[in-house]
Scaffold this motif. Sequence first.
Motif, PDB file in Angstrom:
ATOM      1  N   THR A   1       1.065  -0.668  -0.062  1.00 34.32           N
ATOM      2  CA  THR A   1      -0.143  -0.252   0.035  1.00 34.32           C
ATOM      3  C   THR A   1       0.388   0.992  -0.234  1.00 34.32           C
ATOM      4  O   THR A   1       0.201   2.334  -0.125  1.00 34.32           O
ATOM      5  N   GLY A   2       2.161   1.282   0.161  1.00 36.11           N
ATOM      6  CA  GLY A   2       2.845   2.459   0.103  1.00 36.11           C
ATOM      7  C   GLY A   2       2.244   3.353   1.892  1.00 36.11           C
ATOM      8  O   GLY A   2       3.020   4.189   2.070  1.00 36.11           O
ATOM      9  N   LYS A   3       1.671   2.309   2.643  1.00 34.98           N
ATOM     10  CA  LYS A   3       1.886   3.342   3.923  1.00 34.98           C
ATOM     11  C   LYS A   3       2.153   2.320   4.960  1.00 34.98           C
ATOM     12  O   LYS A   3       2.884   0.944   5.502  1.00 34.98           O
ATOM     13  N   GLY A   4       1.880   2.656   6.653  1.00 36.74           N
ATOM     14  CA  GLY A   4       2.036   1.556   7.721  1.00 36.74           C
ATOM     15  C   GLY A   4       3.279   2.543   8.607  1.00 36.74           C
ATOM     16  O   GLY A   4       3.563   3.541   8.147  1.00 36.74           O
ATOM     17  N   GLU A   5       3.536   1.605   8.992  1.00 35.36           N
ATOM     18  CA  GLU A   5       4.983   2.268  10.294  1.00 35.36           C
ATOM     19  C   GLU A   5       6.255   2.828   9.143  1.00 35.36           C
ATOM     20  O   GLU A   5       6.399   3.872   9.892  1.00 35.36           O
ATOM     21  N   LEU A   6       6.383   2.152   8.609  1.00 32.77           N
ATOM     22  CA  LEU A   6       8.095   2.418   7.475  1.00 32.77           C
ATOM     23  C   LEU A   6       7.843   3.850   6.807  1.00 32.77           C
ATOM     24  O   LEU A   6       8.547   4.397   6.085  1.00 32.77           O
ATOM     25  N   ALA A   7       6.629   3.584   6.550  1.00 33.00           N
ATOM     26  CA  ALA A   7       6.211   5.246   5.516  1.00 33.00           C
ATOM     27  C   ALA A   7       7.181   6.237   6.332  1.00 33.00           C
ATOM     28  O   ALA A   7       6.618   7.354   7.111  1.00 33.00           O
ATOM     29  N   GLY A   8       7.748   7.580   5.350  1.00 34.56           N
ATOM     30  CA  GLY A   8       8.322   8.546   5.561  1.00 34.56           C
ATOM     31  C   GLY A   8       9.369   8.200   6.744  1.00 34.56           C
ATOM     32  O   GLY A   8       9.600   9.430   7.469  1.00 34.56           O
ATOM     33  N   LYS A   9       9.610   7.160   7.308  1.00 34.64           N
ATOM     34  CA  LYS A   9      10.908   6.486   8.142  1.00 34.64           C
ATOM     35  C   LYS A   9      12.296   5.971   7.516  1.00 34.64           C
ATOM     36  O   LYS A   9      12.944   6.030   8.406  1.00 34.64           O
ATOM     37  N   PHE A  10      12.478   6.420   6.389  1.00 34.43           N
ATOM     38  CA  PHE A  10      14.386   5.849   5.677  1.00 34.43           C
ATOM     39  C   PHE A  10      15.050   7.518   6.180  1.00 34.43           C
ATOM     40  O   PHE A  10      14.386   8.055   5.762  1.00 34.43           O
ATOM     41  N   ALA A  11      16.285   6.662   6.099  1.00 36.53           N
ATOM     42  CA  ALA A  11      16.886   8.276   6.102  1.00 36.53           C
ATOM     43  C   ALA A  11      18.086   7.441   6.176  1.00 36.53           C
ATOM     44  O   ALA A  11      17.937   6.786   5.631  1.00 36.53           O
ATOM     45  N   ASP A  12      19.334   8.594   5.862  1.00 31.46           N
ATOM     46  CA  ASP A  12      20.761   8.297   5.623  1.00 31.46           C
ATOM     47  C   ASP A  12      21.549   7.395   6.701  1.00 31.46           C
ATOM     48  O   ASP A  12      21.527   8.191   7.809  1.00 31.46           O
ATOM     49  N   PRO A  13      22.263   6.708   6.637  1.00 29.30           N
ATOM     50  CA  PRO A  13      23.022   6.275   7.976  1.00 29.30           C
ATOM     51  C   PRO A  13      24.056   6.386   8.372  1.00 29.30           C
ATOM     52  O   PRO A  13      23.643   6.633   9.698  1.00 29.30           O
ATOM     53  N   ALA A  14      24.503   7.846   7.527  1.00 27.15           N
ATOM     54  CA  ALA A  14      25.640   8.897   7.960  1.00 27.15           C
ATOM     55  C   ALA A  14      25.075  10.036   8.667  1.00 27.15           C
ATOM     56  O   ALA A  14      25.274  10.501   9.514  1.00 27.15           O
ATOM     57  N   THR A  15      24.374  10.137   7.588  1.00 28.43           N
ATOM     58  CA  THR A  15      24.147  12.035   8.645  1.00 28.43           C
ATOM     59  C   THR A  15      23.152  11.718   8.972  1.00 28.43           C
ATOM     60  O   THR A  15      22.339  13.063   9.519  1.00 28.43           O
ATOM     61  N   GLY A  16      22.167  11.208   8.670  1.00 23.08           N
ATOM     62  CA  GLY A  16      20.337  11.298   9.632  1.00 23.08           C
ATOM     63  C   GLY A  16      19.375  12.110   8.820  1.00 23.08           C
ATOM     64  O   GLY A  16      17.912  11.997   8.498  1.00 23.08           O
ATOM     65  N   ALA A  17      19.837  12.441   7.968  1.00 24.62           N
ATOM     66  CA  ALA A  17      18.925  13.303   6.940  1.00 24.62           C
ATOM     67  C   ALA A  17      17.505  11.873   5.605  1.00 24.62           C
ATOM     68  O   ALA A  17      18.082  11.647   5.704  1.00 24.62           O
ATOM     69  N   ALA A  18      16.518  12.685   5.822  1.00 21.09           N
ATOM     70  CA  ALA A  18      15.382  12.332   5.149  1.00 21.09           C
ATOM     71  C   ALA A  18      15.660  11.938   4.089  1.00 21.09           C
ATOM     72  O   ALA A  18      16.132  12.404   3.129  1.00 21.09           O
TER      73      ALA A  18
END
Length: 424
Positions: free
Chosen positions: A205-222
């Motif tokens: 669905t593109g939704k759920g708890e992971l939607a919009g939660k990804f970040a760069d491992p080094a900088t933390g930037a979305a």
Amino acid sequence: MMKRHKRTRTSARLLGLSAAVLSAGAAAFTYTAATGAAAQTEAAGRDAVPSSGATRMVRYDLGNDAWRLPQTGEPGELTGVVHYPAVLGAGRHPLIVMLHGLHDTCADRKADAARTAAERDGDDAAYEAANAKLSAWPCAPGTPALPNERGYDYLGRKLAAQGFVVVSVGANGINASSVTGDDNAAARADLINRHLRMWQKLSSTGKGELAGKFADPATGAARRVDFTHHVDMRHVGLMGHSRAGAGVTWQAADSHRGQWPKGVEVRAVAAVAPAYNVMTEDMSNYTITKTPFAAFRGTCDGQVGGEALWFAADAAKGNRSGFYQFAIHGANHNYFNTQWSPQSRQVAASDDAMPVEGHPGQCTDREGAAPARQLTEPQQRHVAATYLGAFFRRHLLGDTEPRLLALHQGKPIPPVLQADINAG
């Protein structure tokens, strides 16, 4: 009183490599096939999603107490590092979930030094005090968590380059908890299912708890990554190391398939240096007859004994989907995880292989056992990535490349694979 599970040994076919072939301390392997021909998976014959070989990485972190252990209610994290093909294309990529085993949880260098000193001095009280700081969850303010899930980045990159979406999840909360034995394996299985449920929701669905939660491992930037309809949840692979080897076996067991999230099918399970509870009362909690299953152990493993392979063979008795055992000559326990290995200079990193007196570069797992030339950290990881990649490609992508068939049918390894191993 706990009953000791009776061990049975399956017949083995040896896949040997001569000393002439094994240059630079590369590995020899023992291969055991399930009785009868391995069944073809549903992946066989399907079109593999093309991959350019380029990969990317993101991380998600829903919090240190985003999940609770079902047995005790103790806090656990929901975090993962994701390696994926740089170009997801129009198709779906099989998902591989990797899970680390028991290790310290907090990178407290002062506590690490204090524990080492206490062990040297025989001070039990000081040892326990230091150990409590190193195995807490969450960690004390100002003390970073030990990123055990990052120890398989090398494997995630190589698998992603072959067309998989790979997520290595954190289990520090379980490591710091009070659960042991079968309950520990069950907790790890529950954690895997929790992540699979989130990925199923995201992919469908593109939704759920992971939607919009990804970040760069080094900088933390979305980082915005659209995994919608790009993850094949019907072709999922699992890899568990150490205690997590028992966890993935539990999760994939015939008796626990009903606990898989709806829409998820686990098609391949690999247990690397698995630490099983050999005193288990109920072997059905680990029995896998419907899913391809592979077990790996190094001959210089200083933490997990030969029972790792014996137990796996018992668990796979009657498995006609494919059962494989690999004894990696010269491999120890910790080098499979870079965070646990000396070159990382991480807290609690060590070489657990037993050296052989008078024979530099040789190692074993116990007194009186046959020695082997110890693999370096890069060599051991190259061997692991080569064989795990072959296993997952065979059972998740239906790859029938000759060298993979040779690997999985006990034939001599073709020169191309020998060259790959020697390159490590």
